[in-house]
Design a protein around this motif. Structure first.
Motif, PDB file in Angstrom:
ATOM      1  N   ALA A 267     -18.428 136.592 -48.487  1.00 44.43           N
ATOM      2  CA  ALA A 267     -16.927 136.294 -48.478  1.00 44.43           C
ATOM      3  C   ALA A 267     -16.012 137.396 -47.875  1.00 44.43           C
ATOM      4  N   SER A 268     -16.477 138.676 -48.310  1.00 39.81           N
ATOM      5  CA  SER A 268     -15.666 139.612 -47.579  1.00 39.81           C
ATOM      6  C   SER A 268     -15.572 139.840 -46.345  1.00 39.81           C
ATOM      7  N   ALA A 269     -16.846 139.630 -45.566  1.00 40.71           N
ATOM      8  CA  ALA A 269     -16.971 139.542 -44.331  1.00 40.71           C
ATOM      9  C   ALA A 269     -16.250 138.524 -43.527  1.00 40.71           C
ATOM     10  N   LEU A 270     -16.324 137.509 -44.199  1.00 34.12           N
ATOM     11  CA  LEU A 270     -15.388 136.213 -43.492  1.00 34.12           C
ATOM     12  C   LEU A 270     -13.967 136.191 -43.631  1.00 34.12           C
ATOM     13  N   SER A 271     -13.648 136.796 -44.589  1.00 29.84           N
ATOM     14  CA  SER A 271     -12.353 137.042 -44.900  1.00 29.84           C
ATOM     15  C   SER A 271     -11.630 137.969 -43.752  1.00 29.84           C
ATOM     16  N   ILE A 272     -12.371 139.056 -43.326  1.00 31.98           N
ATOM     17  CA  ILE A 272     -11.622 139.888 -42.302  1.00 31.98           C
ATOM     18  C   ILE A 272     -12.234 139.480 -41.059  1.00 31.98           C
ATOM     19  N   MET A 273     -13.316 138.940 -40.770  1.00 31.75           N
ATOM     20  CA  MET A 273     -13.723 138.258 -39.470  1.00 31.75           C
ATOM     21  C   MET A 273     -12.802 137.108 -38.788  1.00 31.75           C
ATOM     22  N   LEU A 274     -12.226 136.424 -39.974  1.00 35.36           N
ATOM     23  CA  LEU A 274     -11.454 135.390 -39.767  1.00 35.36           C
ATOM     24  C   LEU A 274      -9.855 135.720 -40.055  1.00 35.36           C
ATOM     25  N   SER A 275      -9.496 136.696 -40.015  1.00 35.33           N
ATOM     26  CA  SER A 275      -7.958 137.123 -40.628  1.00 35.33           C
ATOM     27  C   SER A 275      -6.846 136.243 -40.063  1.00 35.33           C
ATOM     28  N   GLY A 276      -6.197 135.508 -40.800  1.00 37.90           N
ATOM     29  CA  GLY A 276      -5.117 134.482 -40.476  1.00 37.90           C
ATOM     30  C   GLY A 276      -5.657 133.208 -40.195  1.00 37.90           C
ATOM     31  N   PHE A 277      -7.134 132.671 -40.665  1.00 37.26           N
ATOM     32  CA  PHE A 277      -7.277 131.377 -40.268  1.00 37.26           C
ATOM     33  C   PHE A 277      -6.358 130.387 -40.747  1.00 37.26           C
ATOM     34  N   GLY A 278      -5.760 130.548 -42.057  1.00 33.28           N
ATOM     35  CA  GLY A 278      -4.497 129.636 -42.404  1.00 33.28           C
ATOM     36  C   GLY A 278      -4.853 128.485 -43.070  1.00 33.28           C
ATOM     37  N   LYS A 279      -6.142 128.110 -43.410  1.00 33.23           N
ATOM     38  CA  LYS A 279      -6.763 126.985 -44.116  1.00 33.23           C
ATOM     39  C   LYS A 279      -7.671 127.489 -45.237  1.00 33.23           C
ATOM     40  N   PRO A 280      -7.524 126.696 -46.309  1.00 29.38           N
ATOM     41  CA  PRO A 280      -8.734 127.080 -47.501  1.00 29.38           C
ATOM     42  C   PRO A 280     -10.080 127.189 -47.031  1.00 29.38           C
ATOM     43  N   ILE A 281     -10.425 128.354 -47.411  1.00 27.15           N
ATOM     44  CA  ILE A 281     -12.078 128.513 -47.492  1.00 27.15           C
ATOM     45  C   ILE A 281     -12.644 128.896 -48.615  1.00 27.15           C
ATOM     46  N   ILE A 282     -13.445 127.856 -49.098  1.00 22.54           N
ATOM     47  CA  ILE A 282     -13.718 128.078 -50.701  1.00 22.54           C
ATOM     48  C   ILE A 282     -15.223 128.219 -50.631  1.00 22.54           C
ATOM     49  N   MET A 283     -15.714 129.385 -51.383  1.00 19.08           N
ATOM     50  CA  MET A 283     -16.924 129.722 -51.571  1.00 19.08           C
ATOM     51  C   MET A 283     -17.540 129.427 -52.940  1.00 19.08           C
ATOM     52  N   THR A 284     -18.752 128.734 -53.083  1.00 10.80           N
ATOM     53  CA  THR A 284     -19.206 128.586 -54.602  1.00 10.80           C
ATOM     54  C   THR A 284     -20.790 128.490 -54.347  1.00 10.80           C
ATOM     55  N   GLY A 285     -21.304 128.457 -55.642  1.00 12.15           N
ATOM     56  CA  GLY A 285     -22.515 128.290 -55.777  1.00 12.15           C
ATOM     57  C   GLY A 285     -22.846 128.024 -57.356  1.00 12.15           C
ATOM     58  N   SER A 286     -24.081 128.377 -57.800  1.00 11.51           N
ATOM     59  CA  SER A 286     -24.304 127.940 -59.040  1.00 11.51           C
ATOM     60  C   SER A 286     -25.322 129.082 -59.631  1.00 11.51           C
ATOM     61  N   GLN A 287     -25.432 128.965 -61.085  1.00  4.98           N
ATOM     62  CA  GLN A 287     -26.561 129.762 -61.490  1.00  4.98           C
ATOM     63  C   GLN A 287     -27.909 128.938 -61.658  1.00  4.98           C
ATOM     64  N   LEU A 288     -27.659 127.499 -62.011  1.00  2.52           N
ATOM     65  CA  LEU A 288     -28.767 126.836 -61.989  1.00  2.52           C
ATOM     66  C   LEU A 288     -28.606 125.518 -61.077  1.00  2.52           C
ATOM     67  N   PRO A 289     -29.804 125.021 -60.548  1.00  2.19           N
ATOM     68  CA  PRO A 289     -29.750 123.919 -59.329  1.00  2.19           C
ATOM     69  C   PRO A 289     -28.918 122.775 -59.778  1.00  2.19           C
ATOM     70  N   LEU A 290     -28.270 121.934 -59.088  1.00  3.00           N
ATOM     71  CA  LEU A 290     -27.512 120.958 -59.225  1.00  3.00           C
ATOM     72  C   LEU A 290     -28.305 119.753 -59.864  1.00  3.00           C
ATOM     73  N   LEU A 291     -29.533 119.783 -59.744  1.00  5.16           N
ATOM     74  CA  LEU A 291     -30.424 118.447 -60.285  1.00  5.16           C
ATOM     75  C   LEU A 291     -30.825 118.934 -61.394  1.00  5.16           C
ATOM     76  N   LEU A 292     -30.699 120.152 -62.232  1.00  7.06           N
ATOM     77  CA  LEU A 292     -30.927 120.361 -63.664  1.00  7.06           C
ATOM     78  C   LEU A 292     -29.901 119.713 -64.432  1.00  7.06           C
ATOM     79  N   PRO A 293     -30.225 119.216 -65.779  1.00  8.06           N
ATOM     80  CA  PRO A 293     -29.175 118.675 -66.671  1.00  8.06           C
ATOM     81  C   PRO A 293     -27.966 119.623 -67.115  1.00  8.06           C
ATOM     82  N   ARG A 294     -28.295 121.076 -67.071  1.00  9.65           N
ATOM     83  CA  ARG A 294     -27.271 121.832 -67.768  1.00  9.65           C
ATOM     84  C   ARG A 294     -26.588 122.682 -66.449  1.00  9.65           C
TER      85      ARG A 294
END
Length: 499
Positions: A267-294
């Motif tokens: 995230a830090s690298a992309l934010s400075i490499m694409l300085s002034g990009f002008g559109k939302p770039i949202i990074m996300t993930g998870s602590q457990l896989p999407l296919l698990l109930p919790r």
């Protein structure tokens, strides 16, 4: 549904921003939710009295429709139009967030019968606009029709790079006595990542398990790579930066799915490499896989696309930067750090306020958002010959690190005490070692081991000596951001670490 006005409906629809055909549209076993704004459509709406008036002119409906088949360039204010010469319309104030949308129909392309086009504000939802078309001369109107125009949903590109979110839990996790609520990553594996993961497979899973995503945007998916984030570094950052740059004009926002361990670095690298990009770039993930109930993946995805498309729905927040959305918080990308390895609130921003919190309501901290950039200057080169060097009491760097420049290192992030203090006596070795390495050409950025607070190395004898040698220091940065910026500055020598 009256037939008159179909031509103008089609023309207005063509002039609205139409999303391109999705690259990958997987078939989902879960029915799509019935929501009006999931498709871009144009409808003609008329009252009973209007239908009666319109239906009385059935024989001329086709001709009227053809007369109305005009090219609309944008959306406009109420106005009166005919074929006779008219003075140029007065300039109007620029549109604001809450201003009405307007439809402009060139006067020379309307039939002689059309006198007035009016409009109303969006009604029913922020994505619906009603344009009223009145036909006739003077006070004698033949028809009075309304066009219901559905504003297109924003286009969002989801870039899947791997991480826990997309793992197959059956091959990556074990369960205690078959209990799906108590799972553990298989020891010694780090999880299983399918090398040939297809975009349509990712989209299929997303639409099956998080169908609400379709309510926010038209989605495309791309998979540049699928791996544990510990295997993501400068080479992959450059690949992602180029991918985002090349698609910048094709999408309204971007959502990057990434593993949590090195997300702050990427995230830090992309934010400075694409300085002034002008559109939302949202990074996300998870602590457990999407296919698990919790799994926390579902909520993180919904929160992320909520933030990515915030400019399309009330309160119309203009997010123009790269951010991490995780655990109900939106954080500036180059201020975020992974601070917890086992809870759903894995990320925090110790040195900068949260941009938004997402709970029952979305609470935006708009005064801390970056303003819309005036220019965009992407950079796609990085020099990865950088290391972090924390100062440890009693450690002599001449023994612990030696000639790092001679071994190929070109930049270090020196993590000092407090506001920029370090051992100053020659016997401790730090000042002689820095002097020697600086003479050879090593670039040094003086950071702090504290997560918050300002840097003032000039207040100390050792800090002042370091600055005299050419060691750079400036606004406090996270270690992840300092490393990424050092790599960029080594590749672009006209940039300074302290800027």
């Amino acid at each position: 549904m009256a037939s008159v006005g179909v031509g103008v409906a089609a023309s207005l629809a063509r002039t609205l921003k139409q999303p391109q055909k999705q690259q990958f549209r997987a078939l989902s076993t879960t029915p799509r939710p019935t929501v009006q704004r999931r498709k871009n459509r144009v409808q003609l709406v008329a009252s009973s009295s209007q239908r009666k008036s319109v239906n009385s002119a059935t024989n001329g409906a086709k001709e009227t429709a053809e007369a109305f088949d005009v090219q609309a360039d944008a959306v406009a204010d109420s106005g009166t139009f005919d074929d006779s010469p008219k003075k140029a319309p007065k300039k109007r104030a620029p549109k604001t967030k809450n201003a009405e949308e307007h439809a402009i129909i060139p006067a020379n392309s309307l039939s002689a019968q059309t006198q007035t086009i009016r409009h109303t504000k969006y009604k029913n939802s922020e994505n619906e606009m009603v344009v009223t078309i009145e036909s006739g001369r003077g006070s004698s109107f033949m028809s009075h029709s309304e066009l219901l125009i559905m504003r297109p949903l924003p286009r969002v590109l989801i870039i899947h790079t791997g991480g826990t979110l997309g793992m197959d839990p059956t091959t990556s996790y074990t369960m205690d006595d078959g209990e799906t609520n108590n799972v553990h990553l298989r020891e010694g594996t780090g999880g299983h990542y399918e090398a040939a993961l297809k975009p349509e497979q990712v989209l299929h899973n997303l639409l099956n398990f998080v169908p609400e995503l379709q309510n926010f945007a038209n989605l495309d998916v791309q998979v540049p790579f699928n791996r544990d984030s510990c295997r993501v570094g400068p080479k992959e950052w450059i690949k992602l930066a180029k991918m985002l740059h090349e698609r910048r004009h094709n999408y309204d926002a971007f959502l990057v799915v990434h593993g949590t361990d090195t997300m702050a670095y990427t995230a830090s690298a992309l934010s400075i490499m694409l300085s002034g990009f002008g559109k939302p770039i949202i990074m996300t993930g998870s602590q457990l896989p999407l296919l698990l109930p919790r799994s926390d993946a579902r909520q993180n995805l919904i929160d992320s696309i909520t933030c990515a498309t915030a400019s399309s729905s009330p309160p119309y927040v203009q997010l123009c930067e790269l951010a991490i959305c995780f655990g109900g918080k939106l954080l500036r990308a180059n201020r975020a750090q992974k601070t917890n390895s086992s809870t759903y609130g894995a990320f925090s921003s110790p040195s900068y306020p949260e941009l938004a919190t997402l709970g029952v309501e979305v609470n935006w901290n708009e005064k801390h958002l970056l303003p819309k950039p005036q220019s965009y200057q992407p950079r796609f080169e990085l020099d990865p010959r950088v290391i972090r060097v924390p100062i440890v009491p009693g450690c002599d760097p001449r023994t612990a690190y030696g000639d790092v420049y001679g071994r190929g290192v070109r930049g270090i992030v020196l993590e000092a005490f407090g506001t920029g203090n370090l051992p100053d006596l020659p016997s401790f070795g730090w000042i002689p070692w820095l002097r020697q390495q600086r003479k050879k050409g090593l670039i040094v950025y003086l950071a702090s081991q504290c997560v918050n607070g300002e840097l003032h190395p000039e207040l100390y004898r050792s800090g002042a000596l370091a600055l005299e040698m050419g060691v750079e220091s400036g606004p406090q940065m996270t270690p992840e951001c300092a490393v990424a910026k050092m790599m960029l500055c080594l590749a672009y020598r006209d940039l300074t670490l302290s800027s």
